[in-house]
Write a protein that holds these residues in place. Structure first.
Motif, PDB file in Angstrom:
ATOM      1  N   TRP A 144       0.851  -1.196   0.000  1.00  0.00           N
ATOM      2  CA  TRP A 144       0.000   0.000   0.000  1.00  0.00           C
ATOM      3  C   TRP A 144       0.886   1.245   0.000  1.00  0.00           C
ATOM      4  O   TRP A 144       1.928   1.262   0.661  1.00  0.00           O
ATOM      5  N   VAL A 145       0.470   2.271  -0.731  1.00  0.00           N
ATOM      6  CA  VAL A 145       1.173   3.557  -0.642  1.00  0.00           C
ATOM      7  C   VAL A 145       0.140   4.675  -0.522  1.00  0.00           C
ATOM      8  O   VAL A 145      -0.882   4.667  -1.216  1.00  0.00           O
ATOM      9  N   GLY A 146       0.392   5.608   0.384  1.00  0.00           N
ATOM     10  CA  GLY A 146      -0.570   6.703   0.581  1.00  0.00           C
ATOM     11  C   GLY A 146      -0.124   7.618   1.710  1.00  0.00           C
ATOM     12  O   GLY A 146       1.057   7.650   2.078  1.00  0.00           O
ATOM     13  N   SER A 147      -1.088   8.358   2.253  1.00  0.00           N
ATOM     14  CA  SER A 147      -0.773   9.378   3.257  1.00  0.00           C
ATOM     15  C   SER A 147      -1.083   8.887   4.662  1.00  0.00           C
ATOM     16  O   SER A 147      -1.917   8.011   4.855  1.00  0.00           O
ATOM     17  N   ASN A 148      -0.452   9.537   5.623  1.00  0.00           N
ATOM     18  CA  ASN A 148      -0.788   9.283   7.021  1.00  0.00           C
ATOM     19  C   ASN A 148      -1.893  10.284   7.397  1.00  0.00           C
ATOM     20  O   ASN A 148      -1.627  11.417   7.796  1.00  0.00           O
ATOM     21  N   PHE A 149      -3.134   9.841   7.249  1.00  0.00           N
ATOM     22  CA  PHE A 149      -4.276  10.747   7.418  1.00  0.00           C
ATOM     23  C   PHE A 149      -4.471  11.173   8.880  1.00  0.00           C
ATOM     24  O   PHE A 149      -4.992  12.252   9.145  1.00  0.00           O
ATOM     25  N   LEU A 150      -4.056  10.304   9.816  1.00  0.00           N
ATOM     26  CA  LEU A 150      -4.175  10.682  11.228  1.00  0.00           C
ATOM     27  C   LEU A 150      -3.196  11.832  11.516  1.00  0.00           C
ATOM     28  O   LEU A 150      -3.550  12.823  12.159  1.00  0.00           O
ATOM     29  N   GLU A 151      -1.997  11.680  10.991  1.00  0.00           N
ATOM     30  CA  GLU A 151      -1.000  12.740  11.186  1.00  0.00           C
ATOM     31  C   GLU A 151      -1.478  14.054  10.550  1.00  0.00           C
ATOM     32  O   GLU A 151      -1.267  15.135  11.106  1.00  0.00           O
ATOM     33  N   GLU A 152      -2.117  13.961   9.393  1.00  0.00           N
ATOM     34  CA  GLU A 152      -2.656  15.175   8.756  1.00  0.00           C
ATOM     35  C   GLU A 152      -3.642  15.862   9.712  1.00  0.00           C
ATOM     36  O   GLU A 152      -3.591  17.077   9.914  1.00  0.00           O
ATOM     37  N   GLY A 153      -4.536  15.063  10.281  1.00  0.00           N
ATOM     38  CA  GLY A 153      -5.544  15.602  11.201  1.00  0.00           C
ATOM     39  C   GLY A 153      -4.876  16.221  12.427  1.00  0.00           C
ATOM     40  O   GLY A 153      -5.242  17.321  12.870  1.00  0.00           O
ATOM     41  N   GLN A 154      -3.876  15.522  12.939  1.00  0.00           N
ATOM     42  CA  GLN A 154      -3.194  16.024  14.141  1.00  0.00           C
ATOM     43  C   GLN A 154      -2.435  17.319  13.839  1.00  0.00           C
ATOM     44  O   GLN A 154      -2.336  18.209  14.692  1.00  0.00           O
ATOM     45  N   ARG A 155      -1.912  17.392  12.617  1.00  0.00           N
ATOM     46  CA  ARG A 155      -1.215  18.618  12.182  1.00  0.00           C
ATOM     47  C   ARG A 155      -2.204  19.796  12.194  1.00  0.00           C
ATOM     48  O   ARG A 155      -1.898  20.894  12.642  1.00  0.00           O
ATOM     49  N   ALA A 156      -3.417  19.547  11.700  1.00  0.00           N
ATOM     50  CA  ALA A 156      -4.458  20.579  11.670  1.00  0.00           C
ATOM     51  C   ALA A 156      -4.821  21.003  13.086  1.00  0.00           C
ATOM     52  O   ALA A 156      -4.968  22.200  13.380  1.00  0.00           O
ATOM     53  N   ILE A 157      -4.944  20.027  13.973  1.00  0.00           N
ATOM     54  CA  ILE A 157      -5.321  20.318  15.360  1.00  0.00           C
ATOM     55  C   ILE A 157      -4.232  21.126  16.060  1.00  0.00           C
ATOM     56  O   ILE A 157      -4.513  22.089  16.776  1.00  0.00           O
ATOM     57  N   ARG A 158      -2.978  20.742  15.833  1.00  0.00           N
ATOM     58  CA  ARG A 158      -1.871  21.504  16.449  1.00  0.00           C
ATOM     59  C   ARG A 158      -1.908  22.957  15.979  1.00  0.00           C
ATOM     60  O   ARG A 158      -1.686  23.882  16.751  1.00  0.00           O
ATOM     61  N   TRP A 159      -2.227  23.150  14.696  1.00  0.00           N
ATOM     62  CA  TRP A 159      -2.317  24.515  14.171  1.00  0.00           C
ATOM     63  C   TRP A 159      -3.439  25.264  14.898  1.00  0.00           C
ATOM     64  O   TRP A 159      -3.269  26.420  15.317  1.00  0.00           O
ATOM     65  N   LEU A 160      -4.588  24.592  15.073  1.00  0.00           N
ATOM     66  CA  LEU A 160      -5.738  25.248  15.718  1.00  0.00           C
ATOM     67  C   LEU A 160      -5.409  25.603  17.170  1.00  0.00           C
ATOM     68  O   LEU A 160      -5.703  26.713  17.626  1.00  0.00           O
ATOM     69  N   GLU A 161      -4.793  24.645  17.873  1.00  0.00           N
ATOM     70  CA  GLU A 161      -4.421  24.915  19.272  1.00  0.00           C
ATOM     71  C   GLU A 161      -3.487  26.126  19.354  1.00  0.00           C
ATOM     72  O   GLU A 161      -3.696  27.025  20.180  1.00  0.00           O
ATOM     73  N   GLY A 162      -2.486  26.142  18.479  1.00  0.00           N
ATOM     74  CA  GLY A 162      -1.524  27.252  18.474  1.00  0.00           C
ATOM     75  C   GLY A 162      -2.212  28.576  18.172  1.00  0.00           C
ATOM     76  O   GLY A 162      -1.922  29.594  18.802  1.00  0.00           O
ATOM     77  N   THR A 163      -3.134  28.553  17.230  1.00  0.00           N
ATOM     78  CA  THR A 163      -3.798  29.796  16.809  1.00  0.00           C
ATOM     79  C   THR A 163      -4.727  30.328  17.902  1.00  0.00           C
ATOM     80  O   THR A 163      -4.688  31.524  18.222  1.00  0.00           O
ATOM     81  N   VAL A 164      -5.542  29.461  18.489  1.00  0.00           N
ATOM     82  CA  VAL A 164      -6.448  29.972  19.533  1.00  0.00           C
ATOM     83  C   VAL A 164      -5.667  30.380  20.786  1.00  0.00           C
ATOM     84  O   VAL A 164      -6.072  31.291  21.505  1.00  0.00           O
ATOM     85  N   GLN A 165      -4.529  29.731  20.982  1.00  0.00           N
ATOM     86  CA  GLN A 165      -3.689  30.127  22.115  1.00  0.00           C
ATOM     87  C   GLN A 165      -3.164  31.557  21.890  1.00  0.00           C
ATOM     88  O   GLN A 165      -3.232  32.399  22.788  1.00  0.00           O
ATOM     89  N   GLN A 166      -2.679  31.798  20.672  1.00  0.00           N
ATOM     90  CA  GLN A 166      -2.196  33.150  20.332  1.00  0.00           C
ATOM     91  C   GLN A 166      -3.295  34.177  20.501  1.00  0.00           C
ATOM     92  O   GLN A 166      -3.057  35.323  20.856  1.00  0.00           O
ATOM     93  N   GLN A 167      -4.516  33.766  20.201  1.00  0.00           N
ATOM     94  CA  GLN A 167      -5.655  34.684  20.316  1.00  0.00           C
ATOM     95  C   GLN A 167      -6.129  34.802  21.771  1.00  0.00           C
ATOM     96  O   GLN A 167      -7.100  35.504  22.048  1.00  0.00           O
ATOM     97  N   GLY A 168      -5.482  34.044  22.656  1.00  0.00           N
ATOM     98  CA  GLY A 168      -5.826  34.106  24.077  1.00  0.00           C
ATOM     99  C   GLY A 168      -7.155  33.440  24.408  1.00  0.00           C
ATOM    100  O   GLY A 168      -7.816  33.784  25.380  1.00  0.00           O
ATOM    101  N   ARG A 169      -7.544  32.445  23.577  1.00  0.00           N
ATOM    102  CA  ARG A 169      -8.821  31.787  23.887  1.00  0.00           C
ATOM    103  C   ARG A 169      -8.721  30.254  23.829  1.00  0.00           C
ATOM    104  O   ARG A 169      -9.678  29.575  23.453  1.00  0.00           O
ATOM    105  N   LEU A 170      -7.534  29.750  24.243  1.00  0.00           N
ATOM    106  CA  LEU A 170      -7.324  28.300  24.188  1.00  0.00           C
ATOM    107  C   LEU A 170      -8.353  27.550  25.029  1.00  0.00           C
ATOM    108  O   LEU A 170      -8.843  26.494  24.645  1.00  0.00           O
TER     109      LEU A 170
END
Ligand code: GYE
Length: 338
Positions: A144-170
């Motif tokens: 099989w060849v393809g993407s690590n979809f869980l890692e993609e999702g976790q990457r998105a979540i880390r971005w969201l956590e970082g962004t709302v933290q910067q906005q002071g609303r984590l």
């Protein structure tokens, strides 16, 4: 002045014929001038799930160009139009045609045991590409060849956590609208899992609604438009592919809602196809998580390894990244392949 004698004529003709014969033979000796004989081509049946998204179109183009005659392949391509029964039919057709390899981009993880057992019984190796399959017997597919979809999702979540933290609303309430891909597809299961895991660890995060957008722009547009009519408010859209994001943005803009990290709704999108990156550069999409569709050369190389009697890795994950407006430029976008 040399005069040709009449006697020389038959001899010259024989010589000329000889030279012609030799030059024809020599032309055949140069490797690159020999056209590939049809019987030397590796026959590959490829069952593609559909043409639901820009990602899918890029994937199809990559497969067709890598599995070309010039590269030594005869490709039999089948577009299943997003229906598993069409994929089952296509695979059975490939078995009947006795292809050398079957390549399957499965719509969902389950439902493959019987048909792949038939392929195995016929001695045809099966390569899975993009989404994964769940089978009782792992020997039913070679690789099989393809993407690590869980890692993609976790990457998105880390971005969201970082962004709302910067906005002071984590730790503040966050209302999330979840637009899901096709039910049971690995890309859907794993990207959804990353969001669900995050919602469990952030008590303030609430998934307001889950819409089944089937990875298409049209479906997502309708569902988001109807959802917005309920008057329910949201802060974030977690959209499991770019085409559904395009539909969502259209519905949001029609409703007068501003998309963007500094707007009313932040949008997280998966795939990072060119049109999505443009929207990200404009600030309408807050983050594009990359999902690489260029699997053609990877599949061709797996087949080459098998042809050489090698055992390729069972699972191959491709490297990916993510893009937010700050890192994007027109130049970067136009330099990308899809
Ligand atoms: O995200 C979506 C496509 O399985 C990774 O399917 C693929 C997904 C991709 O239609 O755009």
């Amino acid at each position: 002045m040399i005069k040709r004698s009449g006697k020389c004529r038959p001899l010259c003709a024989v010589l000329a014929a000889l030279i012609l014969l030799i030059s024809i033979c020599c032309a055949g000796c140069g490797q690159k001038d020999v056209p590939v004989q049809e019987e030397d081509l590796i026959r590959v049946g490829f069952s593609q799930v559909g043409s639901e998204s820009d990602w899918r179109m890029a994937n199809t183009a990559s497969m067709i160009s890598a599995l070309s005659e010039e590269n030594g392949f005869e490709l039999i391509f089948d577009n299943a139009k997003q229906r598993q029964e069409n994929q089952l039919l296509a695979i059975r057709n490939f078995i009947q045609q006795d292809v050398d390899y079957i390549v399957l981009a499965p719509i969902a993880e389950s439902g493959w045991d019987d048909v792949l057992q038939e392929a195995k019984d016929a001695g045809i190796p099966v390569i899975i590409v993009d989404r994964q399959i769940a089978v009782g017997d792992e020997s039913l597919y070679t690789s099989w060849v393809g993407s690590n979809f869980l890692e993609e999702g976790q990457r998105a979540i880390r971005w969201l956590e970082g962004t709302v933290q910067q906005q002071g609303r984590l730790n503040q309430p966050l209302r999330i609208l979840h637009i899901m891909g096709t039910d049971g597809a690995t890309a859907q299961i794993q990207r959804t899992k990353a969001l669900n895991d995050a919602a469990r660890t952030h008590p303030g995060w609430k998934i307001v609604s889950r819409l089944k957008g089937e990875y298409t722009e049209a479906k997502a547009y309708e569902l988001v438009r109807d959802f917005l009519q309920t008057g329910e408010e949201i802060d974030v859209i977690y959209s499991e592919n770019d085409n559904m994001t395009f539909g969502a943005i259209r519905a949001l803009e029609e409703a007068g809602i501003r998309c963007g990290t500094d707007g009313d709704v932040m949008i997280i999108s998966f795939d990072a196809v060119r049109d999505a990156l443009k929207l990200c550069l404009e600030g309408k999409i807050s983050v594009c998580v990359e999902c690489n569709p260029l699997h053609g050369p990877r599949v061709a190389s797996l087949i080459r390894q098998l042809e050489a009697g090698e055992t390729p890795a069972k699972l191959t994950y491709v490297d990916e990244t993510f893009f937010s407006p700050g890192v994007l430029s027109e130049e970067l976008i136009s330099g990308r392949e899809y």
